[in-house]
Scaffold this motif. Structure first.
Motif, PDB file in Angstrom:
ATOM      1  N   ALA A  71      48.955  22.518  -9.848  1.00  0.00           N
ATOM      2  CA  ALA A  71      50.321  23.015  -9.619  1.00  0.00           C
ATOM      3  C   ALA A  71      51.268  22.407 -10.643  1.00  0.00           C
ATOM      4  CB  ALA A  71      50.780  22.679  -8.203  1.00  0.00           C
ATOM      5  N   PHE A  72      52.173  23.237 -11.146  1.00  0.00           N
ATOM      6  CA  PHE A  72      53.189  22.787 -12.087  1.00  0.00           C
ATOM      7  C   PHE A  72      54.493  23.516 -11.784  1.00  0.00           C
ATOM      8  CE2 PHE A  72      55.299  23.298 -16.320  1.00  0.00           C
ATOM      9  CZ  PHE A  72      55.706  21.974 -16.462  1.00  0.00           C
ATOM     10  N   ASN A  73      55.472  22.782 -11.311  1.00  0.00           N
ATOM     11  CA  ASN A  73      56.784  23.332 -10.953  1.00  0.00           C
ATOM     12  C   ASN A  73      56.659  24.490  -9.965  1.00  0.00           C
ATOM     13  OD1 ASN A  73      58.064  21.468 -12.609  1.00  0.00           O
ATOM     14  ND2 ASN A  73      58.257  22.882 -14.334  1.00  0.00           N
ATOM     15  N   GLU A  74      55.903  24.254  -8.892  1.00  0.00           N
ATOM     16  CA  GLU A  74      55.672  25.285  -7.875  1.00  0.00           C
ATOM     17  C   GLU A  74      56.403  24.971  -6.569  1.00  0.00           C
ATOM     18  OE1 GLU A  74      53.880  27.924  -8.487  1.00  0.00           O
ATOM     19  OE2 GLU A  74      52.664  27.413 -10.225  1.00  0.00           O
ATOM     20  N   GLY A  75      57.412  24.077  -6.631  1.00  0.00           N
ATOM     21  CA  GLY A  75      58.048  23.603  -5.413  1.00  0.00           C
ATOM     22  C   GLY A  75      58.678  24.684  -4.551  1.00  0.00           C
ATOM     23  N   GLU A  76      59.087  25.787  -5.157  1.00  0.00           N
ATOM     24  CA  GLU A  76      59.784  26.838  -4.421  1.00  0.00           C
ATOM     25  C   GLU A  76      58.937  27.433  -3.297  1.00  0.00           C
ATOM     26  OE1 GLU A  76      61.811  31.235  -5.277  1.00  0.00           O
ATOM     27  OE2 GLU A  76      61.125  29.980  -6.944  1.00  0.00           O
ATOM     28  N   LYS A  77      57.638  27.635  -3.555  1.00  0.00           N
ATOM     29  CA  LYS A  77      56.788  28.322  -2.572  1.00  0.00           C
ATOM     30  C   LYS A  77      55.508  27.553  -2.247  1.00  0.00           C
ATOM     31  CE  LYS A  77      57.046  32.052  -1.193  1.00  0.00           C
ATOM     32  NZ  LYS A  77      57.516  32.574   0.097  1.00  0.00           N
ATOM     33  N   ILE A  78      55.327  26.359  -2.791  1.00  0.00           N
ATOM     34  CA  ILE A  78      54.037  25.682  -2.659  1.00  0.00           C
ATOM     35  C   ILE A  78      53.712  25.362  -1.205  1.00  0.00           C
ATOM     36  CG2 ILE A  78      54.988  23.357  -2.990  1.00  0.00           C
ATOM     37  CD1 ILE A  78      51.643  24.645  -4.402  1.00  0.00           C
ATOM     38  N   TYR A  79      54.707  25.011  -0.399  1.00  0.00           N
ATOM     39  CA  TYR A  79      54.453  24.662   1.004  1.00  0.00           C
ATOM     40  C   TYR A  79      53.863  25.859   1.747  1.00  0.00           C
ATOM     41  CZ  TYR A  79      55.234  22.796   5.709  1.00  0.00           C
ATOM     42  OH  TYR A  79      55.056  22.355   6.995  1.00  0.00           O
ATOM     43  N   ASP A  80      54.521  27.014   1.648  1.00  0.00           N
ATOM     44  CA  ASP A  80      54.039  28.204   2.344  1.00  0.00           C
ATOM     45  C   ASP A  80      52.693  28.669   1.789  1.00  0.00           C
ATOM     46  OD1 ASP A  80      56.325  28.207   3.894  1.00  0.00           O
ATOM     47  OD2 ASP A  80      57.416  29.556   2.548  1.00  0.00           O
ATOM     48  N   ASN A  81      52.522  28.573   0.470  1.00  0.00           N
ATOM     49  CA  ASN A  81      51.266  29.027  -0.137  1.00  0.00           C
ATOM     50  C   ASN A  81      50.088  28.151   0.292  1.00  0.00           C
ATOM     51  OD1 ASN A  81      52.842  30.917  -1.410  1.00  0.00           O
ATOM     52  ND2 ASN A  81      52.697  30.000  -3.443  1.00  0.00           N
ATOM     53  N   LEU A  82      50.294  26.848   0.365  1.00  0.00           N
ATOM     54  CA  LEU A  82      49.220  25.954   0.804  1.00  0.00           C
ATOM     55  C   LEU A  82      48.885  26.187   2.270  1.00  0.00           C
ATOM     56  CD1 LEU A  82      50.233  22.594  -0.931  1.00  0.00           C
ATOM     57  CD2 LEU A  82      48.521  24.262  -1.683  1.00  0.00           C
ATOM     58  N   ALA A  83      49.915  26.447   3.071  1.00  0.00           N
ATOM     59  CA  ALA A  83      49.664  26.759   4.486  1.00  0.00           C
ATOM     60  C   ALA A  83      48.824  28.027   4.617  1.00  0.00           C
ATOM     61  CB  ALA A  83      50.993  26.913   5.223  1.00  0.00           C
ATOM     62  N   GLU A  84      49.069  28.995   3.743  1.00  0.00           N
ATOM     63  CA  GLU A  84      48.270  30.225   3.747  1.00  0.00           C
ATOM     64  C   GLU A  84      46.820  29.928   3.379  1.00  0.00           C
ATOM     65  OE1 GLU A  84      47.304  34.230   4.074  1.00  0.00           O
ATOM     66  OE2 GLU A  84      49.155  33.200   4.683  1.00  0.00           O
ATOM     67  N   MET A  85      46.605  29.026   2.434  1.00  0.00           N
ATOM     68  CA  MET A  85      45.241  28.651   2.048  1.00  0.00           C
ATOM     69  C   MET A  85      44.509  27.964   3.205  1.00  0.00           C
ATOM     70  SD  MET A  85      45.895  27.179  -1.788  1.00  0.00           S
ATOM     71  CE  MET A  85      46.911  28.092  -2.954  1.00  0.00           C
ATOM     72  N   LEU A  86      45.191  27.088   3.910  1.00  0.00           N
ATOM     73  CA  LEU A  86      44.566  26.412   5.050  1.00  0.00           C
ATOM     74  C   LEU A  86      44.237  27.402   6.163  1.00  0.00           C
ATOM     75  CD1 LEU A  86      46.780  23.200   5.187  1.00  0.00           C
ATOM     76  CD2 LEU A  86      44.383  23.346   4.474  1.00  0.00           C
ATOM     77  N   HIS A  87      45.120  28.376   6.357  1.00  0.00           N
ATOM     78  CA  HIS A  87      44.836  29.418   7.347  1.00  0.00           C
ATOM     79  C   HIS A  87      43.595  30.220   6.942  1.00  0.00           C
ATOM     80  CE1 HIS A  87      45.490  32.587  10.304  1.00  0.00           C
ATOM     81  NE2 HIS A  87      45.447  33.477   9.323  1.00  0.00           N
ATOM     82  N   ALA A  88      43.487  30.539   5.644  1.00  0.00           N
ATOM     83  CA  ALA A  88      42.308  31.274   5.157  1.00  0.00           C
ATOM     84  C   ALA A  88      41.046  30.442   5.334  1.00  0.00           C
ATOM     85  CB  ALA A  88      42.498  31.647   3.691  1.00  0.00           C
ATOM     86  N   ALA A  89      41.146  29.127   5.166  1.00  0.00           N
ATOM     87  CA  ALA A  89      39.985  28.248   5.376  1.00  0.00           C
ATOM     88  C   ALA A  89      39.546  28.278   6.829  1.00  0.00           C
ATOM     89  CB  ALA A  89      40.325  26.826   4.938  1.00  0.00           C
ATOM     90  N   ASN A  90      40.513  28.245   7.743  1.00  0.00           N
ATOM     91  CA  ASN A  90      40.174  28.328   9.165  1.00  0.00           C
ATOM     92  C   ASN A  90      39.514  29.666   9.500  1.00  0.00           C
ATOM     93  OD1 ASN A  90      41.284  25.792   9.572  1.00  0.00           O
ATOM     94  ND2 ASN A  90      43.310  26.607  10.084  1.00  0.00           N
ATOM     95  N   GLN A  91      40.040  30.731   8.925  1.00  0.00           N
ATOM     96  CA  GLN A  91      39.460  32.052   9.150  1.00  0.00           C
ATOM     97  C   GLN A  91      38.051  32.143   8.572  1.00  0.00           C
ATOM     98  OE1 GLN A  91      40.836  34.584  11.001  1.00  0.00           O
ATOM     99  NE2 GLN A  91      42.326  32.985  11.514  1.00  0.00           N
ATOM    100  N   ALA A  92      37.813  31.455   7.463  1.00  0.00           N
ATOM    101  CA  ALA A  92      36.472  31.455   6.864  1.00  0.00           C
ATOM    102  C   ALA A  92      35.468  30.818   7.803  1.00  0.00           C
ATOM    103  CB  ALA A  92      36.493  30.724   5.527  1.00  0.00           C
ATOM    104  N   ASN A  93      35.877  29.769   8.506  1.00  0.00           N
ATOM    105  CA  ASN A  93      34.994  29.143   9.497  1.00  0.00           C
ATOM    106  C   ASN A  93      34.636  30.114  10.603  1.00  0.00           C
ATOM    107  OD1 ASN A  93      34.214  26.597   8.719  1.00  0.00           O
ATOM    108  ND2 ASN A  93      35.983  25.561   9.589  1.00  0.00           N
ATOM    109  N   LEU A  94      35.636  30.858  11.081  1.00  0.00           N
ATOM    110  CA  LEU A  94      35.386  31.810  12.156  1.00  0.00           C
ATOM    111  C   LEU A  94      34.515  32.964  11.685  1.00  0.00           C
ATOM    112  CD1 LEU A  94      38.966  31.957  13.732  1.00  0.00           C
ATOM    113  CD2 LEU A  94      36.979  30.733  14.606  1.00  0.00           C
TER     114      LEU A  94
END
Length: 376
Positions: A71-94
């Motif tokens: 990541a480089f200067n991604e502060g504007e959306k990085i929080y929401d984008n990382l949360a989306e990645m974690l959600h996708a990881a949980n869905q991958a388990n299911l």
């Protein structure tokens, strides 16, 4: 009728499954599997005995998957984008009916905004998130290297933080990985409506030159890849410091699977890459994998000498015939051709000398910013 002890057998069972062994009225044992239960049921002649589930060592093993996000200067959306990645990881388990432990490693490549603070805010609520902050902007290749060097997973997924690498594909990547692929690559499907004609021409030109010079076809490839731990270790073992991630992974040539995907719109801000940076990046990557430009110097020298010989022969014939051209046109032409060839040759040689200079210095490709807790 058989006794109860005949049916009390140790059976290999899958984690998160229930094995039910029942004896029917004919004395024949039958078994069925049910999900979401932590015991198995044995019955004999209507008498039910509950036993704790027994799982084999193979099924007890839980894989760890590392997600590496430069990541480089991604502060504007990085929080929401990382949360989306974690959600996708949980869905991958299911989706895969599996139990993977995920870790999310964000490499802050010397951002000037609040990228590191936003990642730290997410890490407070989710302990799977880690942030590695580099002391300055070393570039995306160094950030990927830092992430791979600090990843602990049995497999590592590298993806961008702007969601142009769809996290929903993680589930498919894990499926191919479990089926035996050492590398799972997400291949971009070209969309003429999204990519301008100039960008498409430049990209195709780079891929064509790279394939011709290095004999590696990277057309459509991206940094969005899953790597098995064996591939990660092989990548990290290479001594070079000026790296081209997708090129090295292709050069390693481990058994791979490919998943096509269309690049979605960028989530948050504009790209940090301009055409000048992309051209420099392309030339660095070509010179990292091929010495063909050095060989072109020799070919250019042969062509220049051949052309000069033709011009010289014509000038001599005209002189013997008394038809020599007055002035210095021929001389000037030769000076321009030879001077241009020399300068071009020196430029290419100089670029390779610069790369040798950087390698000989053996400086690390990244430096991690120390934490306050690291002080003695």
């Amino acid at each position: 009728m058989k006794g109860r002890s005949d049916w009390l057998k140790v059976c290999p069972v899958y984690a998160f499954d229930t094995i039910c062994i029942n004896q029917n009225r004919h004395g024949i044992g039958t078994k069925s599997r049910h999900a979401s239960c932590d015991h198995f049921l044995i019955s004999n002649g209507g008498e039910k005995i509950f036993q704790k589930k027994i799982a084999t060592e193979a099924h007890m093993k839980i894989s760890t998957i590392s997600l590496v996000v430069p990541a480089f200067n991604e502060g504007e959306k990085i929080y929401d984008n990382l949360a989306e990645m974690l959600h996708a990881a949980n869905q991958a388990n299911l989706a895969n009916d599996s139990a993977c432990a995920f870790e999310l490693i964000v490499v802050d490549d010397g951002s000037a905004d609040n990228t590191a603070e936003e990642v730290a805010r997410l890490a407070i609520s989710d302990t799977r998130v880690r942030c590695i902050s580099l002391t300055r902007n070393f570039g995306k290749e160094a950030a990927i290297h830092a992430g791979l060097a600090n990843a602990l997973g049995d497999a590592v997924v590298v993806l961008d933080g702007d969601l142009q690498h769809p996290p929903a594909l993680i589930s498919q990547m894990l499926t191919f990985w479990r089926q035996g692929a050492f590398v799972v690559e997400a291949i971009k499907v070209e969309d003429p409506q999204k990519n301008g004609s100039n960008n498409r021409i430049l990209a195709n030109g780079f891929y064509s030159l790279f394939q011709r010079f290095s004999e590696l076809d990277l057309r459509g490839h991206s940094d969005f890849k899953l790597l098995d731990r064996l591939v990660v270790d092989a990548y990290l073992a290479l001594p070079e410091k000026l790296r081209f991630f997708r090129g090295i992974v292709t050069w390693l040539n481990y058994p791979s699977a490919q998943i096509p995907f269309s690049v979605p719109e960028r989530a948050g801000g504009a790209s940090k890459w301009n055409k000048l940076k992309l051209l420099a990046y392309a030339f660095n990557n070509i010179s990292s994998f091929s010495s063909t430009p050095l060989k072109l110097v020799s070919l250019l020298g042969v062509f220049t000498l051949s052309f000069g010989a033709v011009i010289g022969t014509i000038s001599l014939l005209q002189k013997f015939q008394g038809k020599s051209i007055d002035g210095f046109t021929t001389v000037n032409l030769l000076i321009i051709i030879i001077g241009g060839a020399i300068l071009l040759s020196l430029g290419i040689i100089g670029h390779y000398i610069a790369r040798i200079y950087d390698e000989v210095k053996a400086r690390p490709s990244y430096m991690i910013k120390p934490k306050k807790s690291d002080k003695q």
